[in-house]
Design a protein around this motif. Structure first.
Motif, PDB file in Angstrom:
ATOM      1  N   LYS A 147      41.428  32.161  -2.365  1.00 49.57           N
ATOM      2  CA  LYS A 147      40.849  33.047  -2.837  1.00 49.57           C
ATOM      3  C   LYS A 147      39.562  33.111  -3.974  1.00 49.57           C
ATOM      4  O   LYS A 147      38.931  33.759  -3.190  1.00 49.57           O
ATOM      5  N   TYR A 148      39.808  32.642  -4.196  1.00 45.88           N
ATOM      6  CA  TYR A 148      38.944  31.504  -4.849  1.00 45.88           C
ATOM      7  C   TYR A 148      36.979  31.390  -4.370  1.00 45.88           C
ATOM      8  O   TYR A 148      36.785  31.615  -3.987  1.00 45.88           O
ATOM      9  N   MET A 149      38.215  29.827  -2.745  1.00 46.54           N
ATOM     10  CA  MET A 149      37.097  29.735  -2.280  1.00 46.54           C
ATOM     11  C   MET A 149      36.240  30.234  -1.023  1.00 46.54           C
ATOM     12  O   MET A 149      35.308  30.508  -0.756  1.00 46.54           O
ATOM     13  N   PRO A 173      40.904  23.898 -10.869  1.00 54.34           N
ATOM     14  CA  PRO A 173      39.125  25.101 -10.625  1.00 54.34           C
ATOM     15  C   PRO A 173      38.327  23.739 -10.940  1.00 54.34           C
ATOM     16  O   PRO A 173      37.181  23.357 -10.197  1.00 54.34           O
ATOM     17  N   ASP A 174      38.679  22.757 -11.354  1.00 51.55           N
ATOM     18  CA  ASP A 174      37.189  21.611 -11.931  1.00 51.55           C
ATOM     19  C   ASP A 174      37.059  20.610 -10.376  1.00 51.55           C
ATOM     20  O   ASP A 174      35.967  19.588 -10.114  1.00 51.55           O
ATOM     21  N   ASP A 175      38.131  20.293  -9.771  1.00 48.92           N
ATOM     22  CA  ASP A 175      37.826  19.451  -8.458  1.00 48.92           C
ATOM     23  C   ASP A 175      37.238  20.376  -7.607  1.00 48.92           C
ATOM     24  O   ASP A 175      36.480  20.164  -6.578  1.00 48.92           O
ATOM     25  N   VAL A 176      37.402  21.375  -7.514  1.00 52.71           N
ATOM     26  CA  VAL A 176      36.941  22.123  -6.243  1.00 52.71           C
ATOM     27  C   VAL A 176      35.335  22.141  -7.289  1.00 52.71           C
ATOM     28  O   VAL A 176      34.393  22.374  -5.454  1.00 52.71           O
ATOM     29  N   LYS A 177      35.110  22.325  -8.095  1.00 55.89           N
ATOM     30  CA  LYS A 177      34.122  23.054  -8.591  1.00 55.89           C
ATOM     31  C   LYS A 177      33.292  21.611  -8.617  1.00 55.89           C
ATOM     32  O   LYS A 177      31.771  21.243  -7.722  1.00 55.89           O
ATOM     33  N   GLN A 223      27.837  32.306  -9.897  1.00 57.75           N
ATOM     34  CA  GLN A 223      28.420  34.140 -10.194  1.00 57.75           C
ATOM     35  C   GLN A 223      30.197  34.799 -10.023  1.00 57.75           C
ATOM     36  O   GLN A 223      30.629  35.841 -10.557  1.00 57.75           O
ATOM     37  N   THR A 224      31.469  33.492  -9.512  1.00 61.37           N
ATOM     38  CA  THR A 224      32.487  34.131  -8.538  1.00 61.37           C
ATOM     39  C   THR A 224      32.883  33.695 -10.082  1.00 61.37           C
ATOM     40  O   THR A 224      32.596  32.638 -10.271  1.00 61.37           O
ATOM     41  N   GLN A 225      34.232  34.615 -10.692  1.00 63.23           N
ATOM     42  CA  GLN A 225      34.877  34.279 -12.043  1.00 63.23           C
ATOM     43  C   GLN A 225      35.692  32.911 -10.862  1.00 63.23           C
ATOM     44  O   GLN A 225      36.453  33.098 -10.200  1.00 63.23           O
ATOM     45  N   SER A 243      45.493  31.983 -13.066  1.00 67.25           N
ATOM     46  CA  SER A 243      45.856  32.713 -13.369  1.00 67.25           C
ATOM     47  C   SER A 243      44.635  33.333 -12.648  1.00 67.25           C
ATOM     48  O   SER A 243      43.275  32.962 -13.828  1.00 67.25           O
ATOM     49  N   SER A 244      44.271  34.940 -12.648  1.00 66.89           N
ATOM     50  CA  SER A 244      43.129  35.158 -12.619  1.00 66.89           C
ATOM     51  C   SER A 244      42.263  35.760 -13.397  1.00 66.89           C
ATOM     52  O   SER A 244      42.747  36.071 -14.097  1.00 66.89           O
TER      53      SER A 244
END
Length: 322
Positions: free
Chosen positions: A225-227, A270-274, A308-310, A321-322
């Protein structure tokens, strides 16, 4: 193959390439991540910083068949895909494969060829096959294109179409080395050429097995959902004409899986995604003309979107968790 064994092999691969391409461990790791996912790589930078050397070094460390295409303005599609030749002695046609039918293909200075020749690559990059005279020829597995290109400001270059850019998993920029790294490079190349001493670190069959394992790396729904949220915002961003495509979102998830795998995990954080975001997404963003005039490019938009995106919060005990 156990995951820890795969990680050891991948660490050896990165270290071996680092003996030739000095001081670019992050960029080498990104290239290996792209290969783990089975995606094509675009190396864009000024001449002389080691783009072609990086491709040749990766190919030498992986073994398998290697094809090189030197793109020029007079290159024809048949020079890439191959040609059907008629033999008078037996009255039969025989397919003579082009350099694209190899495991690892170096597309050198890809943006010096005309659009007609560029289109010959689209089928190979997306569908892993080429069609010549109505006959389809499958490409070997694994199949990877590592392309180099010079910036558009240089003489004799063409702009790659957006449809072709979108088929590259990553765009990687090497940049000039740090002074101490450049001194180290001069010492290594003073009396020998390290690339000539390289031997394969792993078999292509092992790389194919790792590619299959990468697809099984777990991606939590919150990460997905973040992506998607970042991609949606990019499509309506006031500074862009074209945002991240659905193919881009799939590529981002796949590269994140590969980054988690190379870090020794079978789940994405999340570190992988960024870590892979800019390399995977910056070339998929087309800024407006006024944005480019102001010096704003795809990478700047991606950085802004990520800020800008949480970001989902990761907890080892409770998951995401979001």
């Amino acid at each position: 193959m156990r995951h820890d064994q795969a990680c050891d092999l991948l660490e050896r691969l990165v270290s071996r390439v680092d003996t030739v391409i000095v001081g670019k461990k992050k960029e080498i790791e990104l290239a290996v991540v792209a290969m783990l996912y089975g995606g094509h790589i675009l190396l864009e930078d000024v001449p002389g910083v080691g783009k072609t050397m990086l491709v040749r070094t990766l190919a030498a460390c992986l073994g398998g068949t290697f094809g090189r295409i030197q793109f020029t303005s007079d290159l024809m599609p048949s020079d890439v895909t191959g040609v059907t030749v008629y033999h008078n002695h037996n009255g039969q046609f025989q397919f003579r494969p082009g350099p694209i039918l190899a495991n690892i293909v170096l597309a050198d200075e890809i943006n010096r060829a005309a659009p007609r020749t560029q289109s010959a690559l689209l089928e190979a990059m997306e569908e892993r096959k080429v069609t010549v005279d109505g006959v389809t020829h499958p490409l070997p597995k694994p199949f990877l294109i590592l392309a180099t290109q010079n910036p558009l400001e240089y003489e004799g270059t063409y702009r790659l179409p957006e449809a072709q850019l979108d088929r590259f998993l990553m765009r990687i920029t090497l940049g000039y080395p740090q002074p101490d790294h450049e001194v180290e490079m001069l010492g290594r190349f003073q009396e020998s050429r390290p690339i000539e001493e390289l031997k394969p670190v792993m078999l292509l069959e092992e790389m194919s097995l790792m590619q299959r394992q990468v697809r099984t790396v777990f991606v939590d729904e919150v990460i997905k959902k973040y992506m998607v949220e970042v991609a949606q915002v990019s499509r309506r961003h006031p500074k862009t004409i074209l945002g991240i495509s659905p193919r881009g979102t799939l590529a981002w998830m796949g590269a994140s899986q590969a980054m988690a795998y190379i870090k020794g995990r079978m789940y994405v954080i999340p570190d992988d995604v960024k870590a892979v975001a800019e390399a995977v997404l910056s070339h998929r963003i087309v800024p407006k003309t006024e944005s480019r005039i102001s010096g704003i490019y795809g990478g700047d938009v991606i950085t802004e979107l990520l800020n800008q995106t949480q970001v989902p919060i990761f907890s080892r005990a409770k998951g995401l968790s979001s």
